[in-house]
Design a protein around this motif. Sequence first.
Motif, PDB file in Angstrom:
ATOM      1  N   PRO A  73      35.836  52.458  41.693  1.00 15.61           N
ATOM      2  CA  PRO A  73      36.371  52.933  40.408  1.00 15.61           C
ATOM      3  C   PRO A  73      36.687  51.806  39.416  1.00 15.61           C
ATOM      4  O   PRO A  73      37.830  51.571  39.040  1.00 15.61           O
ATOM      5  CB  PRO A  73      37.625  53.710  40.814  1.00 15.61           C
ATOM      6  CG  PRO A  73      38.007  53.170  42.133  1.00 15.61           C
ATOM      7  CD  PRO A  73      36.765  52.689  42.798  1.00 15.61           C
ATOM      8  N   TYR A  74      35.650  51.123  38.984  1.00 17.91           N
ATOM      9  CA  TYR A  74      35.815  49.999  38.055  1.00 17.91           C
ATOM     10  C   TYR A  74      36.424  50.419  36.720  1.00 17.91           C
ATOM     11  O   TYR A  74      37.215  49.670  36.139  1.00 17.91           O
ATOM     12  CB  TYR A  74      34.474  49.309  37.784  1.00 17.91           C
ATOM     13  CG  TYR A  74      33.951  48.548  38.957  1.00 17.91           C
ATOM     14  CD1 TYR A  74      34.530  47.341  39.338  1.00 17.91           C
ATOM     15  CD2 TYR A  74      32.878  49.024  39.687  1.00 17.91           C
ATOM     16  CE1 TYR A  74      34.044  46.635  40.425  1.00 17.91           C
ATOM     17  CE2 TYR A  74      32.386  48.325  40.773  1.00 17.91           C
ATOM     18  CZ  TYR A  74      32.969  47.125  41.142  1.00 17.91           C
ATOM     19  OH  TYR A  74      32.500  46.437  42.216  1.00 17.91           O
ATOM     20  N   SER A  75      36.042  51.570  36.207  1.00 22.31           N
ATOM     21  CA  SER A  75      36.555  51.967  34.884  1.00 22.31           C
ATOM     22  C   SER A  75      38.066  52.184  34.921  1.00 22.31           C
ATOM     23  O   SER A  75      38.777  51.733  34.027  1.00 22.31           O
ATOM     24  CB  SER A  75      35.834  53.205  34.357  1.00 22.31           C
ATOM     25  OG  SER A  75      36.064  54.316  35.189  1.00 22.31           O
ATOM     26  N   THR A  76      38.561  52.834  35.957  1.00 16.29           N
ATOM     27  CA  THR A  76      40.007  53.061  36.059  1.00 16.29           C
ATOM     28  C   THR A  76      40.737  51.743  36.250  1.00 16.29           C
ATOM     29  O   THR A  76      41.780  51.499  35.625  1.00 16.29           O
ATOM     30  CB  THR A  76      40.335  54.019  37.217  1.00 16.29           C
ATOM     31  OG1 THR A  76      39.598  55.227  37.037  1.00 16.29           O
ATOM     32  CG2 THR A  76      41.815  54.328  37.280  1.00 16.29           C
ATOM     33  N   LEU A  77      40.204  50.879  37.096  1.00 16.16           N
ATOM     34  CA  LEU A  77      40.819  49.575  37.305  1.00 16.16           C
ATOM     35  C   LEU A  77      40.837  48.783  36.001  1.00 16.16           C
ATOM     36  O   LEU A  77      41.847  48.178  35.637  1.00 16.16           O
ATOM     37  CB  LEU A  77      40.071  48.802  38.392  1.00 16.16           C
ATOM     38  CG  LEU A  77      40.664  47.453  38.798  1.00 16.16           C
ATOM     39  CD1 LEU A  77      42.071  47.633  39.357  1.00 16.16           C
ATOM     40  CD2 LEU A  77      39.767  46.772  39.811  1.00 16.16           C
ATOM     41  N   THR A  78      39.744  48.810  35.267  1.00 14.70           N
ATOM     42  CA  THR A  78      39.649  48.093  33.996  1.00 14.70           C
ATOM     43  C   THR A  78      40.682  48.581  32.993  1.00 14.70           C
ATOM     44  O   THR A  78      41.405  47.780  32.387  1.00 14.70           O
ATOM     45  CB  THR A  78      38.228  48.225  33.399  1.00 14.70           C
ATOM     46  OG1 THR A  78      37.287  47.660  34.313  1.00 14.70           O
ATOM     47  CG2 THR A  78      38.122  47.533  32.051  1.00 14.70           C
ATOM     48  N   VAL A  79      40.783  49.896  32.816  1.00 14.88           N
ATOM     49  CA  VAL A  79      41.739  50.398  31.818  1.00 14.88           C
ATOM     50  C   VAL A  79      43.183  50.167  32.261  1.00 14.88           C
ATOM     51  O   VAL A  79      44.039  49.875  31.422  1.00 14.88           O
ATOM     52  CB  VAL A  79      41.514  51.889  31.444  1.00 14.88           C
ATOM     53  CG1 VAL A  79      40.172  52.082  30.804  1.00 14.88           C
ATOM     54  CG2 VAL A  79      41.719  52.812  32.585  1.00 14.88           C
ATOM     55  N   ASN A  80      43.462  50.270  33.538  1.00 18.80           N
ATOM     56  CA  ASN A  80      44.835  50.069  33.977  1.00 18.80           C
ATOM     57  C   ASN A  80      45.258  48.600  33.870  1.00 18.80           C
ATOM     58  O   ASN A  80      46.391  48.305  33.494  1.00 18.80           O
ATOM     59  CB  ASN A  80      45.049  50.614  35.384  1.00 18.80           C
ATOM     60  CG  ASN A  80      45.101  52.119  35.400  1.00 18.80           C
ATOM     61  OD1 ASN A  80      45.400  52.753  34.394  1.00 18.80           O
ATOM     62  ND2 ASN A  80      44.799  52.714  36.529  1.00 18.80           N
ATOM     63  N   SER A 102      45.286  57.372  41.498  1.00 17.09           N
ATOM     64  CA  SER A 102      45.663  58.088  42.725  1.00 17.09           C
ATOM     65  C   SER A 102      44.485  58.862  43.313  1.00 17.09           C
ATOM     66  O   SER A 102      44.210  58.794  44.515  1.00 17.09           O
ATOM     67  CB  SER A 102      46.815  59.051  42.444  1.00 17.09           C
ATOM     68  OG  SER A 102      47.929  58.359  41.960  1.00 17.09           O
ATOM     69  N   MET A 103      43.783  59.590  42.470  1.00 14.43           N
ATOM     70  CA  MET A 103      42.634  60.374  42.941  1.00 14.43           C
ATOM     71  C   MET A 103      41.498  59.480  43.441  1.00 14.43           C
ATOM     72  O   MET A 103      40.867  59.775  44.455  1.00 14.43           O
ATOM     73  CB  MET A 103      42.116  61.297  41.834  1.00 14.43           C
ATOM     74  CG  MET A 103      43.023  62.446  41.537  1.00 14.43           C
ATOM     75  SD  MET A 103      43.295  63.518  42.975  1.00 14.43           S
ATOM     76  CE  MET A 103      41.637  64.096  43.268  1.00 14.43           C
ATOM     77  N   ASP A 104      41.240  58.379  42.736  1.00 17.17           N
ATOM     78  CA  ASP A 104      40.201  57.444  43.175  1.00 17.17           C
ATOM     79  C   ASP A 104      40.544  56.851  44.532  1.00 17.17           C
ATOM     80  O   ASP A 104      39.668  56.693  45.395  1.00 17.17           O
ATOM     81  CB  ASP A 104      40.015  56.309  42.157  1.00 17.17           C
ATOM     82  CG  ASP A 104      39.362  56.755  40.868  1.00 17.17           C
ATOM     83  OD1 ASP A 104      38.753  57.847  40.849  1.00 17.17           O
ATOM     84  OD2 ASP A 104      39.455  56.004  39.881  1.00 17.17           O
ATOM     85  N   SER A 105      41.820  56.521  44.743  1.00 16.20           N
ATOM     86  CA  SER A 105      42.255  55.967  46.031  1.00 16.20           C
ATOM     87  C   SER A 105      42.027  56.970  47.162  1.00 16.20           C
ATOM     88  O   SER A 105      41.528  56.618  48.230  1.00 16.20           O
ATOM     89  CB  SER A 105      43.742  55.594  45.979  1.00 16.20           C
ATOM     90  OG  SER A 105      43.968  54.631  44.995  1.00 16.20           O
ATOM     91  N   ILE A 106      42.387  58.219  46.911  1.00 19.86           N
ATOM     92  CA  ILE A 106      42.187  59.270  47.916  1.00 19.86           C
ATOM     93  C   ILE A 106      40.696  59.501  48.168  1.00 19.86           C
ATOM     94  O   ILE A 106      40.265  59.664  49.310  1.00 19.86           O
ATOM     95  CB  ILE A 106      42.875  60.585  47.479  1.00 19.86           C
ATOM     96  CG1 ILE A 106      44.379  60.394  47.388  1.00 19.86           C
ATOM     97  CG2 ILE A 106      42.519  61.738  48.398  1.00 19.86           C
ATOM     98  CD1 ILE A 106      45.058  59.995  48.687  1.00 19.86           C
TER      99      ILE A 106
END
Length: 124
Positions: free
Chosen positions: A32-39, A82-86
């Motif tokens: 999940p690069y996009s979520t990591l990038t935005v966070n 959270s969802m990406d981690s799961i």
Amino acid sequence: MIYFYVGIGGMIGASLRFLIGEWLKNPDQWFPYSTLTVNLTGSFILAWFTMGIVEKFSLSQKWKTALGTGLVGSYTTFSTLSMDSISLYERGDVILSLLYIAISIFGGLAFSMLGFTLGKRRAS
């Protein structure tokens, strides 16, 4: 009137979040690069805005809320983290899931510290 400012900031932040998701669509199939990038960038931006922009220019409460809650709040996404981690865990990538969580938390803190430091330096 503050709702209007938060809404405008939210529209911009959500649009930026969507664009980064589209830009990183292919790499996201594995991680999940996009979520990591935005966070991570959101952690930096919020700290930088707070110290470098809000403090230096003494922005009003409505602008602080519009930038912090509206723009950055709609840009970053804890629920997707959270969802990406799961999802990583469910597909059997337990180590990758834990790594993603650790990078998100400690990276977010590091990016916040960097934004805070650079913002404070800018305000001086």
